[in-house]
Design an enzyme around this catalytic site. Structure first.
Site, PDB file in Angstrom:
ATOM      1  N   MET A  93       1.925   9.348   4.125  1.00  0.00           N
ATOM      2  CA  MET A  93       3.031   9.392   5.058  1.00  0.00           C
ATOM      3  C   MET A  93       4.122   8.380   4.708  1.00  0.00           C
ATOM      4  SD  MET A  93       2.837   8.928   9.202  1.00  0.00           S
ATOM      5  CE  MET A  93       1.604  10.192   9.315  1.00  0.00           C
ATOM      6  N   ALA A  94       3.713   7.198   4.245  1.00  0.00           N
ATOM      7  CA  ALA A  94       4.693   6.141   4.015  1.00  0.00           C
ATOM      8  C   ALA A  94       4.166   5.152   2.991  1.00  0.00           C
ATOM      9  CB  ALA A  94       5.010   5.410   5.330  1.00  0.00           C
ATOM     10  N   VAL A 117       4.149   0.912   2.244  1.00  0.00           N
ATOM     11  CA  VAL A 117       4.338  -0.375   2.922  1.00  0.00           C
ATOM     12  C   VAL A 117       4.664  -1.445   1.882  1.00  0.00           C
ATOM     13  CG1 VAL A 117       3.294  -2.113   4.424  1.00  0.00           C
ATOM     14  CG2 VAL A 117       2.736   0.304   4.742  1.00  0.00           C
ATOM     15  N   ALA A 144       0.859  -1.197   0.000  1.00  0.00           N
ATOM     16  CA  ALA A 144       0.000   0.000   0.000  1.00  0.00           C
ATOM     17  C   ALA A 144       0.882   1.229   0.000  1.00  0.00           C
ATOM     18  CB  ALA A 144      -0.916   0.011   1.222  1.00  0.00           C
ATOM     19  N   ASP A 201      -3.884   8.852  15.637  1.00  0.00           N
ATOM     20  CA  ASP A 201      -4.428   8.693  14.278  1.00  0.00           C
ATOM     21  C   ASP A 201      -5.213   7.383  14.173  1.00  0.00           C
ATOM     22  OD1 ASP A 201      -4.953   9.450  11.701  1.00  0.00           O
ATOM     23  OD2 ASP A 201      -3.046   8.770  10.875  1.00  0.00           O
TER      24      ASP A 201
END
Length: 651
Positions: A29-30, A32, A25, A141
């Site tokens: 923010m990041a 994976v 994914a 979050d």
């Protein structure tokens, strides 16, 4: 067409140990990835922070400190962190790889969950968040994207109650936010759909902030939507500050009131009115699950006691989590609520003999037997009635209703809605119900599904723009739009080659019914006769030249300063291609407008001279320039061309 760019990290060996096998994914923010720890030979997940998040050198240090804290957080419902480091200047975490889906994926597929499933998932979420709160961590979050739902060990993928839930990204939002506090004064890291009011107003977050977000997630699991939406994120965020979260039962009728109360307590706008942390909310959720379980089983237990009055039956326990997923702080059912053990088996013959003796010797036993048989007969009758009639109701009339009104009407009756493929209709507006199955007044199971067919409105198609295309391509485009191509008379055209479409009727973009005829005019190419240049020629010469080419001359005369009978304009222009018999329009000068000579006889010579010059005439004075005008030529009232010389004799 969307262009996909290959991910350069695929196949990369990170830190000499982690081989990246695939991308799972990508988020803001990041990103994976799924990888293999080649040292321990196990599958892991690598979360690599996006370059846009690494804005200063201190970010790596802060991220490392947060990762160390998260790694100390050990809990069966927390995604474990195994390692951290940097690769290509980008920080990364090595985490437990969970085989399953995010809660967001589950909600996208299911729409909403039943209360039992929602509470089972929330219970494990809160257990994970409570462990973080005890360790001094605030998630900041909490949202469905950060909740992973793995398959149960039993393999029952359809039973969410037995699924394993794991929460990810503890502390990651804090690490990113900390790196931007100096340059931007902090930023709201939580997703606006789940953000607590205090984060919006003053940026403060504590354990109660996670409690609020968990309450919003419960609301979404029960209703299939978040409580607020808007055109801009800031509008959504401020609705959390200004409005109370509505009760879930206002969107999904017949939800138990205890669920409304649970959502209300978790989402109080005042943090002090909420449960103090995730552990406190977890205790309330477990109590609600117990209450719902007892309520659901009470009627069944009573019927069993009536059917077997001499047997001791313990109250039914609520739905418990399976042993492999039971949380450390979940209350176990008290010993008094366990089902009583059955008496030793004496064999079928012994039990029948004992029953016969009891019936013969005890009138109360015979009465109990008669009562039990009567109850069984009554239950059988009720069951037959329920199977044949009681569980049915009448389908509501939804045809001719707008979609939103039909959905509201169906929800009021407790029905589910699904949609068949829509149909075009010339009379019925778009999104109005054309048909329903089963039809109105027909029998349908209570809470059953109604299949609706919506109108797509009148069937209309845009006339395609085929100007400049060859006839074959134009025909294909028109027929693809479900229209019919009609070829009009071809015309010569100086610009377009032969066989190219010059014009379309109706105009491109016009919406028309299917099967409408679209007339195209096709170019015959350049015409065979080239129009010569005749501007500046005498009309007689120009007429003769054009007629010799087989062209028709149309003349139009107008005042002009150029010489009389001179051609001053032509249409079409010289060099244009035309066919024999085409009209050539010529504008011909009638010559300059004439001036009527004024009378200057008997005027002083100089005055007469000035008056004639004012008319645009040239004046020649004979004899005495200071005398009186006695003679003028041309005489007064004579029409002459501008600039004509007038002679005056002065004496």
């Amino acid at each position: 067409m969307e262009i996909q760019v290959a991910d350069t990290l695929l196949g990369t060996l990170v830190d000499g140990r982690y081989r990246i096998r695939g991308r799972v994914a990508r988020g803001g923010m990041a990103t994976v990835y799924m990888g293999v720890d080649e040292r321990l030979e196990r599958t892991v997940a690598l979360k690599i922070i996006n370059p846009a998040q690494v804005r200063e050198a201190r970010f790596v240090e802060r991220f490392t400190d947060e990762a160390k804290t998260i790694a100390l957080l050990t809990h069966p419902n927390v995604v474990a962190v195994y390692d951290q480091g940097t690769h290509g200047g980008l920080p990364y975490l090595v985490m437990e790889y969970v085989r399953g889906r995010t809660l967001r994926d589950v909600l996208a597929e299911r729409g909403r969950l039943n209360p039992g499933e929602a509470l089972a998932i929330l219970e494990q979420m809160l257990a994970a968040i409570a462990a973080a709160h005890r360790a001094g961590l605030v998630h900041r979050d909490v949202k469905p994207e950060n909740v992973l739902v793995a398959e149960a060990p039993s393999g029952g993928s359809g039973n969410l109650v037995d699924s394993v839930v794991k929460v990810a990204d503890f502390g990651l939002a804090r690490a990113v936010e900390a790196s931007t506090e100096d340059e931007a004064g902090g930023q709201l890291m939580a997703t606006v759909a789940y953000v607590a009011p205090e984060l919006v107003t003053d940026g403060h977050a504590d354990a109660r902030t996670d409690v609020y977000s968990a309450g919003i997630v419960l609301f979404e699991m029960l209703t299939g939507r978040v409580p607020y939406d808007g055109d801009k994120p800031v509008e959504v965020a401020w609705q959390h500050v200004d409005r109370d979260v509505p009760p879930p039962s206002s969107l999904v009728p017949n939800l138990p009131e205890v669920l409304d109360d649970l959502v209300a307590r978790a989402t109080r706008r005042d943090p002090g009115a909420r449960p103090t942390d995730a552990g406190a909310l977890l205790a309330e959720v477990q109590q609600v699950r117990d209450d719902l379980g007892n309520s659901a089983n009470a009627s069944t237990a009573l019927l069993r006691q009536v059917a077997q009055p001499t047997q001791v039956i313990a109250p039914l326990s609520p739905v418990d989590r399976p042993s492999w997923a039971r949380l450390p702080e979940q209350k176990q059912p008290p010993p008094g609520r366990r089902r009583a053990a059955p008496p030793p088996d004496e064999g079928v013959g012994g039990r029948l003999g004992s029953l016969r003796l009891r019936l013969l010797g005890d009138p109360r036993a015979r009465l109990a037997l008669v009562a039990a048989v009567a109850v069984l007969l009554l239950l059988a009758v009720i069951g037959i009635w329920w199977a044949g009639f009681g569980r049915y109701t009448v389908a509501p009339q939804l045809v001719s209703m707008p979609k939103a009104e039909a959905e509201a009407r169906a929800a009021t009756g407790g029905f589910e809605i699904q949609y068949a493929e829509g149909r075009y209709d010339e009379e019925i507006a778009r999104d109005v119900v054309l048909a329903q199955d089963p039809p109105s007044t027909a029998r349908i199971v209570k809470g059953g599904t109604l299949t609706l067919t919506l109108s797509l409105g009148p069937e209309r198609y845009d006339v395609p723009d085929v100007v400049g295309k060859d006839l074959a391509q134009a025909k294909a485009d028109v027929e693809d739009a479900k229209l019919v191509l009609k070829e009009g008379p071809a015309k010569f055209d100086d610009r377009l080659p032969k066989g190219i479409v010059m014009s379309v009727d109706p105009k491109p973009g016009t919406k028309v019914k299917p099967g409408t005829a679209v007339t195209v005019t096709v170019s015959k190419g350049r015409a065979p006769i080239t129009v010569p240049e005749v501007v500046g020629k005498n009309i007689n010469d120009a007429r003769a030249q054009l007629q010799a080419l087989g062209l028709v001359v149309v003349e139009q005369y107008k005042d002009d300063n150029r010489a009389k009978d001179e051609v001053i304009a032509q249409t079409p222009a010289s060099g244009s291609g035309v066919e024999a018999g085409a009209e050539i329009k010529l504008e011909v000068s009638k010559g300059p407008p004439q001036v009527i000579v004024s009378r200057v006889v008997d005027l002083p010579c100089q005055q007469g001279k000035q008056q004639l010059e004012a008319q645009g005439l040239r004046v020649r004075v004979d004899f005495n320039p200071n005398g009186i005008v006695r003679i003028q030529n041309p005489p007064e009232n004579t029409p002459v061309a501008p600039g004509t010389e007038v002679v005056i004799g002065c004496f």
